[in-house]
Enzyme design. Sequence first.
Site, mmCIF file in Angstrom:
data_model
loop_
_atom_site.group_PDB
_atom_site.id
_atom_site.type_symbol
_atom_site.label_atom_id
_atom_site.label_comp_id
_atom_site.label_asym_id
_atom_site.label_seq_id
_atom_site.Cartn_x
_atom_site.Cartn_y
_atom_site.Cartn_z
ATOM 1 N N HIS A 243 1.056 -1.493 0.057
ATOM 2 C CA HIS A 243 -0.121 0.035 -0.045
ATOM 3 C C HIS A 243 1.279 0.850 0.074
ATOM 4 O O HIS A 243 2.020 1.030 0.144
ATOM 5 C CB HIS A 243 -0.928 -0.065 1.214
ATOM 6 C CG HIS A 243 -0.770 0.231 2.649
ATOM 7 N ND1 HIS A 243 0.261 1.207 3.310
ATOM 8 C CD2 HIS A 243 -0.132 -1.332 3.447
ATOM 9 C CE1 HIS A 243 0.594 0.846 3.896
ATOM 10 N NE2 HIS A 243 0.577 -0.369 4.343
ATOM 11 N N ASP A 244 0.378 2.729 -0.959
ATOM 12 C CA ASP A 244 1.097 3.639 -1.016
ATOM 13 C C ASP A 244 2.082 3.592 -1.443
ATOM 14 O O ASP A 244 2.845 4.334 -1.153
ATOM 15 C CB ASP A 244 1.384 4.339 0.629
ATOM 16 C CG ASP A 244 -0.534 4.444 1.124
ATOM 17 O OD1 ASP A 244 -1.042 4.940 0.622
ATOM 18 O OD2 ASP A 244 -0.503 3.648 2.070
ATOM 19 N N GLY B 78 4.689 -0.618 2.455
ATOM 20 C CA GLY B 78 3.941 0.415 2.695
ATOM 21 C C GLY B 78 5.515 1.297 2.277
ATOM 22 O O GLY B 78 5.981 0.884 3.042
#
Length: 263
Positions: free
Chosen positions: A122-123, A140
């Site tokens: 994520h991100d 992440g």
Amino acid sequence: MAQNIHPTAIIDESAEIGDNVEIGAYCIIEGNVKIGAGTRLRNHAQIRNYTTLGEDCYVDSFAVIGGAPQDLSYKNEPTTLVIGNRCTMREYVTMSRGTPNGKGVTVVGDDCYFMANSHVGHDCVVGNNVIMANSVALAGHVTIGERVILGGLSAVHQYCRVGRHAFVGGLAAVVADVIPYGSVVGVHAHLAGLNIVGLKRRGFSRVQIHEMRSAYRMLFSNEGTMQERIEDVLERFSNIPEAIEIVEFVRAESSRPICLPRD
């Protein structure tokens, strides 16, 4: 708008499917998905909510693209994943959407190749022309510059940056930022020099490579402090854009230290 969609595929009515898209048997396309023209999905591939997939991409069987972030703070907020054009995602590749506490979006550039079982957390921000070999894992909030190659089974710690044209060796555990054009190997990964093979393949001249190696040796020598060496590089190599890029990368604000050569 010619499309080749297998009758067993399940496609949410809100999904936007471009021209000449192929969707194989038992694929699942969830809501608020956009799939660009010419993209192909093999049997059993899944494109999850709020994912944008560019044109002429290829998604192989059992890949899960745009899954919820693997973050305990995530509470089903509508975060996104955006993937560029001409990307290949092989079998069992997984990519997560962003988190509200991060950027809210995971971004993948154009012309990337993700081999089987690799993961984008994520991100993350992944630049153009990145290659991730089998079972590479990005935690992440990782940033990967353009034309980076990550060897099989390597892993990048959360919030780390890997500068463009860098090479990460197989099985390496990257827990610190990797300079542009750098080559890191080992567990935990250490800086082993510049990515000379990659630079030659991408058309860097002998003169450019010679100057970059000289700047590298000065920056990572054992003489003086890092700040003194940075100032020396800026003074001597002010006309070498690649050397300045490395210095700017080192000086940039980051939550992770710089990956250094082994003593």
